[in-house]
Design a protein around this motif. Structure first.
Motif, PDB file in Angstrom:
ATOM      1  N   CYS A   1       0.871  -1.176   0.000  1.00 48.77           N
ATOM      2  CA  CYS A   1       0.000   0.000   0.000  1.00 48.77           C
ATOM      3  C   CYS A   1       0.908   1.227   0.000  1.00 48.77           C
ATOM      4  O   CYS A   1       1.783   1.347   0.859  1.00 48.77           O
ATOM      5  CB  CYS A   1      -0.904   0.013   1.227  1.00 48.77           C
ATOM      6  N   PHE A   2       0.702   2.105  -0.950  1.00 44.09           N
ATOM      7  CA  PHE A   2       1.581   3.251  -1.169  1.00 44.09           C
ATOM      8  C   PHE A   2       0.726   4.509  -1.108  1.00 44.09           C
ATOM      9  O   PHE A   2      -0.255   4.634  -1.837  1.00 44.09           O
ATOM     10  CB  PHE A   2       2.232   3.100  -2.542  1.00 44.09           C
TER      11      PHE A   2
ATOM     12  N   PHE B   1       4.901  10.116  -8.489  1.00 43.42           N
ATOM     13  CA  PHE B   1       4.582   9.097  -7.489  1.00 43.42           C
ATOM     14  C   PHE B   1       3.973   7.854  -8.129  1.00 43.42           C
ATOM     15  O   PHE B   1       4.196   6.732  -7.655  1.00 43.42           O
ATOM     16  CB  PHE B   1       3.647   9.694  -6.432  1.00 43.42           C
ATOM     17  N   ILE B   2       3.216   8.035  -9.208  1.00 50.41           N
ATOM     18  CA  ILE B   2       2.691   6.884  -9.941  1.00 50.41           C
ATOM     19  C   ILE B   2       3.839   6.068 -10.506  1.00 50.41           C
ATOM     20  O   ILE B   2       3.849   4.831 -10.438  1.00 50.41           O
ATOM     21  CB  ILE B   2       1.730   7.348 -11.056  1.00 50.41           C
TER      22      ILE B   2
ATOM     23  N   SER C   1      -6.794  19.359  -6.656  1.00 52.89           N
ATOM     24  CA  SER C   1      -6.597  18.927  -5.273  1.00 52.89           C
ATOM     25  C   SER C   1      -7.557  17.779  -5.007  1.00 52.89           C
ATOM     26  O   SER C   1      -8.423  17.466  -5.823  1.00 52.89           O
ATOM     27  CB  SER C   1      -6.845  20.081  -4.296  1.00 52.89           C
ATOM     28  N   GLY C   2      -7.393  17.152  -3.837  1.00 53.28           N
ATOM     29  CA  GLY C   2      -8.213  15.990  -3.511  1.00 53.28           C
ATOM     30  C   GLY C   2      -7.378  14.726  -3.501  1.00 53.28           C
ATOM     31  O   GLY C   2      -6.168  14.767  -3.236  1.00 53.28           O
ATOM     32  N   THR C   3      -8.017  13.610  -3.828  1.00 52.81           N
ATOM     33  CA  THR C   3      -7.348  12.312  -3.755  1.00 52.81           C
ATOM     34  C   THR C   3      -7.496  11.539  -5.056  1.00 52.81           C
ATOM     35  O   THR C   3      -8.581  11.490  -5.640  1.00 52.81           O
ATOM     36  CB  THR C   3      -7.915  11.465  -2.593  1.00 52.81           C
ATOM     37  N   ILE C   4      -6.401  10.961  -5.491  1.00 53.53           N
ATOM     38  CA  ILE C   4      -6.393   9.990  -6.590  1.00 53.53           C
ATOM     39  C   ILE C   4      -6.064   8.630  -5.989  1.00 53.53           C
ATOM     40  O   ILE C   4      -5.141   8.511  -5.190  1.00 53.53           O
ATOM     41  CB  ILE C   4      -5.322  10.340  -7.638  1.00 53.53           C
ATOM     42  N   THR C   5      -6.813   7.610  -6.375  1.00 58.57           N
ATOM     43  CA  THR C   5      -6.491   6.251  -5.951  1.00 58.57           C
ATOM     44  C   THR C   5      -6.156   5.403  -7.176  1.00 58.57           C
ATOM     45  O   THR C   5      -6.519   5.741  -8.309  1.00 58.57           O
ATOM     46  CB  THR C   5      -7.654   5.601  -5.182  1.00 58.57           C
TER      47      THR C   5
ATOM     48  N   GLY D   1      -3.231  -6.511  -6.468  1.00 57.65           N
ATOM     49  CA  GLY D   1      -3.893  -5.995  -5.278  1.00 57.65           C
ATOM     50  C   GLY D   1      -3.178  -4.847  -4.604  1.00 57.65           C
ATOM     51  O   GLY D   1      -3.704  -4.254  -3.653  1.00 57.65           O
ATOM     52  N   SER D   2      -1.979  -4.506  -5.049  1.00 54.25           N
ATOM     53  CA  SER D   2      -1.279  -3.341  -4.503  1.00 54.25           C
ATOM     54  C   SER D   2      -2.068  -2.077  -4.836  1.00 54.25           C
ATOM     55  O   SER D   2      -2.738  -1.998  -5.870  1.00 54.25           O
ATOM     56  CB  SER D   2       0.131  -3.241  -5.073  1.00 54.25           C
ATOM     57  N   SER D   3      -1.974  -1.081  -3.941  1.00 53.76           N
ATOM     58  CA  SER D   3      -2.803   0.104  -4.104  1.00 53.76           C
ATOM     59  C   SER D   3      -2.003   1.379  -3.893  1.00 53.76           C
ATOM     60  O   SER D   3      -0.985   1.392  -3.198  1.00 53.76           O
ATOM     61  CB  SER D   3      -3.980   0.076  -3.124  1.00 53.76           C
ATOM     62  N   LEU D   4      -2.518   2.436  -4.488  1.00 51.61           N
ATOM     63  CA  LEU D   4      -1.892   3.745  -4.416  1.00 51.61           C
ATOM     64  C   LEU D   4      -2.932   4.777  -4.020  1.00 51.61           C
ATOM     65  O   LEU D   4      -4.098   4.697  -4.425  1.00 51.61           O
ATOM     66  CB  LEU D   4      -1.286   4.094  -5.775  1.00 51.61           C
TER      67      LEU D   4
END
Length: 324
Positions: free
Chosen positions: A152-153, A170-171, A207-211, A217-220
């Motif tokens: 999980c990153f 970061f991606i 702004s906000g969140t990107i997932t 199954g690893s997640s960002l």
């Protein structure tokens, strides 16, 4: 024998590339294309800030690529993203085949595909300057994650640090750590306000969140909000360990399975990383950065979610993603 390097764009980032070029140990001839007098002045000031081989390094200043009469062994593109594909195409037509391109590469999937086709037609190579994967500290962290199948990153920081501008860094780091470029992003948690971009009115910030997720199954998660600290905090966790990196303050904290390791974090700036990157390309025709192909999916996913968000807010059909 001297090497010839072309640097196109010599503003805030380009002038740091110029410092890195000047630090190369072998003779170089550098063609610098920068139409702005202020940017040229900044670059010359920054050259004077460092020590380099003034006897064997030569710098030639140009206002346009039309003034270039030589082919570079590597071309560094540090212009804004808008119009960049046409610019690189012209440089390919002049015989250049090796490119180091600042992120983000361009503003749409169609532009990106045009660029890939142009580079491939010339039997060329191009790398994208998402540098964190080059940091020695992250190489040490990747070694510790070799036995981990799922990670999980996450990144948390203030929105002034530019989600649109910096998400690709970061991606790419996440993709490199897990060795999977095929990430799927979700922008449903982006904030309902488009922010101004300091690089000009043609560009926007988010702004906000990107997932994001990958097949194992690893997640960002990338969260840039106005109420968060200006510090850039990364957290990498698995079922047995947690690593927290404060990139701003060069601080690292570990829990669980890595508590006995003496980990250190050092942020490495363009003025030093580019020296090693350029040297590797000149000597070995490769480097630690992602290739243009390897960076395609991360870019295309960002274009998709950002454009969908703009379309939702403005009710317009945006084709070019206004980030740089």
């Amino acid at each position: 024998m001297s090497k010839r390097i072309i640097l196109v764009g010599c503003g805030k980032i380009g002038s740091r590339h110029l410092q890195a070029i000047a630090k190369l140990s072998h003779e170089v001839k550098v063609d610098i294309v920068e139409p702005s007098y202020d940017a040229q002045s900044l670059a010359k000031l920054r050259l004077n800030e460092i020590s380099y081989d003034r006897a064997h390094h030569e710098f030639f200043w140009h206002k346009s690529i039309n003034e270039l009469t030589n082919v570079g062994e590597i071309v560094i593109i540090a212009t804004k993203s808008i119009g960049r594909v046409d610019l690189i195409s012209e440089l390919v037509n002049k015989g250049n085949t090796r490119f180091l391109i600042e992120k983000v590469v361009c503003q749409s999937v169609s532009e990106y595909n045009r660029l890939l086709e142009k580079i491939n037609e010339s039997n060329g190579k191009a790398w994208v300057n998402t540098t964190p994967r080059c940091f020695k500290s992250y190489h040490r962290i990747k070694e510790l994650l070799q036995e981990e199948s799922v990670i999980c990153f996450s990144v948390k920081t203030n929105s002034k640090n530019g989600l649109g501008t910096n998400a690709i860094h970061f991606i790419d780091l996440f993709s490199w750590l897990i060795e999977d470029n095929e990430i799927t992003l979700d922008g449903k948690l982006l904030s309902d306000e488009l922010l101004p971009n300091k690089r000009g009115q043609s560009f926007k910030e988010f702004s906000g969140t990107i997932t994001g997720t990958v097949k194992n199954g690893s997640s960002l998660s990338l969260t840039f909000l106005p109420n968060l600290s200006d510090e850039i905090i990364l957290e990498i966790s698995t079922n047995r360990l947690k690593i927290i990196i404060n990139e701003t303050n060069n601080k690292i904290t570990t829990y669980g399975g890595v508590k006995d390791y003496n980990l250190e974090f050092n942020y490495e700036h363009v003025s030093s990383t580019s020296t090693h990157i350029i040297d590797n390309i000149l000597k070995n025709d490769k480097c630690l950065l992602p290739t243009l192909n390897e960076s395609f999916n991360g870019h295309s996913e960002l274009f998709r979610i950002f454009n969908a968000h703009i379309n939702k807010l403005s009710k317009e059909d945006v084709e070019l993603c206004p980030i740089t």
